[in-house]
Design a protein around this motif. Structure first.
Motif, short mmCIF file in Angstrom:
data_model
loop_
_atom_site.label_atom_id
_atom_site.label_comp_id
_atom_site.label_asym_id
_atom_site.label_seq_id
_atom_site.Cartn_x
_atom_site.Cartn_y
_atom_site.Cartn_z
N UNK A 45 0.84 -1.20 0.00
CA UNK A 45 0.00 0.00 0.00
C UNK A 45 0.87 1.25 0.00
N UNK A 84 -9.40 7.20 -4.23
CA UNK A 84 -8.45 6.91 -3.15
C UNK A 84 -9.10 6.04 -2.09
N UNK A 85 -10.41 6.24 -1.90
CA UNK A 85 -11.11 5.50 -0.87
C UNK A 85 -11.09 4.00 -1.12
N UNK A 87 -8.66 2.39 -2.67
CA UNK A 87 -7.29 1.89 -2.87
C UNK A 87 -6.94 0.72 -1.93
N UNK A 88 -7.20 0.83 -0.62
CA UNK A 88 -6.84 -0.30 0.24
C UNK A 88 -7.55 -1.58 -0.17
N UNK A 89 -8.82 -1.46 -0.57
CA UNK A 89 -9.56 -2.65 -0.96
C UNK A 89 -9.00 -3.27 -2.23
N UNK A 92 -5.92 -5.03 -1.46
CA UNK A 92 -6.20 -6.24 -0.68
C UNK A 92 -6.53 -7.42 -1.59
#
Lengths: 100, 479
Positions: A45, A84-85, A87-89, A92
Motif C-alpha cells: 500500500x 483513493x477511498x 485503494x486499500x480494498x 487487498x
C-alpha cells in the motif's frame, strides 16, 4: 448512524496485524510493479501510494481520484480511474487470505 | 472512556526514573563514609515538577575511564592496569577514587570471581591503594547481578570479605544489595537477605524498606506484601510508615480495589499517622482511576477540614477528576481558586479541563480555553493539541481541526493514536479522503504511530465510509 467501531482495536488482534505486515509471495503482475518478489500488504500500500504521489497521478480537480497510468492500471484491475477511498480494498485483492 | 487523558499519560511516563533499575550503584559515593542523602522513594506522582533526579555523585574519573577495559579477560585487565600504573609519574598520587573507578569499569564487563581477583591484584601491585567501603560496594552490586545461583555464593563471599576488612555491611550496603537484586528480578533473595542482615545488626532504613515494598507491590499479590510487612515487623521490628501506607494505597487503587484502600486508610489512622498532601493526592488519583471522578470533591473537602494545604498536583487531580465526571463548570471554577492559592494552572491543568469540555461536546469552548491559556503565558504541549484535535474531530469541526493539525505539523508534534484515528475518520466521513491520506503520511513520517497502526485506522475509516455510502444508496433505491 452506524455504531462507532472500536477505533484501533485492530492492532490488539495479532491475526489481523499479521495479515497486514507478513511478507507474502507476489503474483507476477504485482512483482513487476513492486520490483521485489515478496512484500507485505502494508508495504505494498505504501509503495503504491508513494508511486501515486511521486508521479502526481491525483486528479487536479478532485484530489480524491487517481488517474491511473499504464503501470498502475496493470495492478488495479485495469481501471482508468480509481478513488483513493477504494485503494486499500483494491490492493487487498492481491493478498487473498491464505490457508490457515 | 475510562482512560487516563493523554496529558496525564506523558507525565506518568516521567516517573520512569524511579523505576530505572539499571544504575549499577544507586548510592555510589566516592567518599568512604556511607551516603547520607538518598532520593525519597515514593509512588509515582502526576506532576513532573516533583521529580528529583536521584543525584549520584558521579566520579569524574569514572567517565573518562569507563572504556579502559575492552575485554572481560582477567589477564588483559591486569596488563592494562600495570601499564596505567607505569605511565603515571610517581609524583602523581593516584587516589582511591581513581582506583575505584578503574575497578568499577572492569567489574562492569567481567564476572565477580575475576573482579575479586583483579581487586587482589590491584591491592598487591599498588600498596597505597586501600579498598574502602565504596570499593566493596562496587563488588557487592556486581555480585548481586550474576546469573542466578541459588545461594548467592559470590555475594556471601563479598560480605565476608567486608567483615574481615573492617567494613561490616551497613545500611547503604543493604540498600545496594536490595536494589541490585530487585533490578535483576531476584526479590526472594532480597527479602531473605534483608531478614538475615537485620539479625546481624544492619536493618534496612526506611528508604530501602519502602523501595522493597513498592517494588514487591508491583509484581506480587497483595497478600505476599502484607505477609512480608508483618514478618519484618515481628522479626526485626520494622514498622510501616506513612510512605509505606501511601505506596500500599497507591498500589491497591491501581488494581481498583477501593475497599482495601479504605481499610488501609483506617489502619493508617489507627497507627497514628496523619495523611499528608501526597497521600490525599494519591487517594484522589485512586478515585480518578476508579472512574468515580466526582468523589474527588469529597477528598478535597476532607483535606480542607484537616487543614492540609493542597498543592498543584491536588488541583490538577481535582480538575481532572471533575472533568472526567462531567462537572466541567465546577472544574473551571477551580482555575481561579488555585490561582488565588498561589498555584498557577499549568499545561496539565488546562489539558484536563479541555478534555472535560471535549467530552461534553464543547470543542469550541476548549479551543477558546487554548487562547486563554496562551494569553496567560502557559505553553500548550503536544497532549493539549492532541486532546483538542480529538475533540474537534469528534464534534466534526473539521476546518478548525485542520488548522490545528497544520499547526501541529509545522511544529513537528506527534499525533496520538486516538486523536489521529478520530481525525482521519471524520475527514473520511466528510469525503476529504486525499487530506486523510495526507494525515496518514504525516503520522508515518513523524513516527507518531507504527505504520501498521496508522494504516489500519485509515483502512477501517474507509471501510466505514463505504458502508455508510452503501446504506445510503440502498435507501435511495427503496425510495
Amino acid at each position: 448512524m452506524l455504531p462507532q467501531r472500536a477505533k484501533t482495536a485492530l492492532l490488539a488482534n495479532p491475526k489481523k496485524l499479521g495479515n497486514l505486515i507478513d511478507l507474502v509471495n507476489l503474483p507476477s503482475t504485482l512483482r513487476e510493479f513492486v520490483g521485489q518478489s515478496q512484500i507485505s500488504r502494508l508495504g505494498c500500500f505504501i509503495r503504491v501510494w508513494s508511486y501515486i504521489k511521486t508521479n502526481n497521478l491525483q486528479d487536479p480537480n478532485n484530489r480524491n481520484v487517481v488517474n491511473c497510468d499504464e503501470k498502475l492500471r496493470s495492478i488495479l484491475l485495469g481501471k482508468p480511474q480509481v478513488e483513493l477511498a477504494e485503494l486499500p480494498m483494491l490492493i487487498k485483492l492481491h493478498f487473498p487470505r491464505g490457508p490457515k | 472512556m475510562g482512560k487516563i487523558p493523554p496529558s496525564f499519560r506523558t507525565s506518568l511516563a516521567h516517573t520512569g526514573l524511579v523505576k530505572n533499575p539499571l544504575s549499577p550503584l544507586p548510592q555510589q559515593s566516592p567518599s568512604p563514609t556511607p551516603p547520607t542523602h538518598k532520593p525519597h522513594y515514593v509512588p509515582s506522582k502526576k506532576t513532573p515538577s516533583k521529580k528529583k533526579q536521584p543525584k549520584t555523585d558521579r566520579n569524574p574519573d569514572l567517565d573518562s575511564n569507563s572504556m579502559v577495559f575492552k575485554s572481560a579477560s582477567l589477564s588483559d585487565a591486569k596488563k592494562t592496569f600495570n601499564s596505567i600504573i607505569l605511565s603515571t609519574s610517581p609524583v602523581q598520587q593516584l587516589d582511591t577514587r581513581f582506583h575505584n573507578a578503574l575497578f568499577q569499569s572492569f567489574s562492569q564487563i567481567s564476572n565477580p570471581q575475576d573482579s575479586l581477583s583483579f581487586l587482589h591484584h590491584m591491592t598487591k601491585t599498588q600498596p597505597s591503594f586501600i579498598p574502602n567501603r565504596s570499593t566493596y560496594h562496587i563488588l557487592l552490586a556486581h555480585s548481586c547481578k550474576t546469573p542466578s545461583d541459588p545461594d548467592l555464593p559470590s555475594l556471601r563471599k563479598t560480605l565476608d570479605l567486608m567483615d574481615q576488612n573492617g567494613f561490616p555491611p551497613d545500611q547503604s550496603s543493604v540498600d545496594i544489595i536490595v536494589r541490585s537484586l530487585c533490578s535483576v528480578g531476584r526479590e526472594d533473595h532480597a527479602v531473605e537477605l534483608i531478614k538475615e542482615l537485620s539479625l546481624k545488626n544492619s536493618p534496612p532504613d526506611s528508604f530501602t524498606y519502602n523501595f522493597l515494598i513498592r517494588h514487591l507491590s508491583k509484581i506480587r499479590v497483595l497478600s505476599t506484601v502484607y505477609g512480608l510487612i508483618e514478618d519484618l515487623q515481628n522479626s526485626v521490628n520494622l514498622k510501616p510508615d506513612l510512605v509505606t501506607y501511601t505506596i500500599l494505597i497507591d498500589s491497591v487503587c491501581r488494581s481498583k480495589n477501593l475497599r482495601e484502600a479504605t481499610r488501609l486508610l483506617g489502619v493508617l489512622h489507627e497507627s497514628g499517622f496523619k495523611p499528608d498532601c501526597f497521600l490525599y493526592n494519591t487517594i484522589m488519583k485512586g478515585y480518578c482511576i476508579l472512574d468515580s471522578g466526582n468523589e474527588v470533591m469529597g477528598v478535597y473537602k476532607k483535606m480542607m477540614e484537616d487543614g492540609v494545604e493542597p498543592d498543584l498536583v491536588t488541583y490538577n487531580t481535582l480538575i481532572y477528576g471533575l472533568s472526567k465526571g462531567g462537572r466541567v463548570n465546577e472544574a473551571r471554577k477551580f482555575l481561579g481558586i488555585m490561582a488565588e492559592m498561589g498555584h498557577f494552572p499549568d499545561a496539565i491543568t488546562y489539558t484536563s479541563l479541555m478534555n472535560g469540555m471535549c467530552r461534553k461536546g464543547d470543542a469550541l469552548g476548549a479551543l477558546q480555553l487554548l487562547e486563554e491559556m496562551e494569553q496567560k503565558g502557559c505553553n500548550p504541549n503536544s497532549c493539549t493539541y492532541n486532546t483538542l484535535l480529538h475533540g474537534l474531530g469528534k464534534s466534526r469541526f473539521l476546518d478548525k481541526g485542520w488548522e490545528l493539525y497544520e499547526m501541529m505539523k509545522l511544529s513537528g508534534m506527534k499525533l496520538e493514536t486516538a486523536s489521529y484515528a478520530t481525525f482521519v475518520r471524520s475527514l473520511c466521513r466528510a469525503d476529504r479522503i486525499a487530506e486523510a491520506y495526507g494525515v496518514f503520511d504525516y503520522a508515518v513520517e513523524s513516527k507518531s504511530l507504527t505504520d501498521a497502526a496508522a494504516y489500519s485506522a485509515l483502512e477501517s475509516s474507509l471501510k466505514l465510509l463505504k458502508k455508510i455510502k452503501g446504506q445510503l444508496s440502498t435507501t435511495e433505491h427503496v425510495i
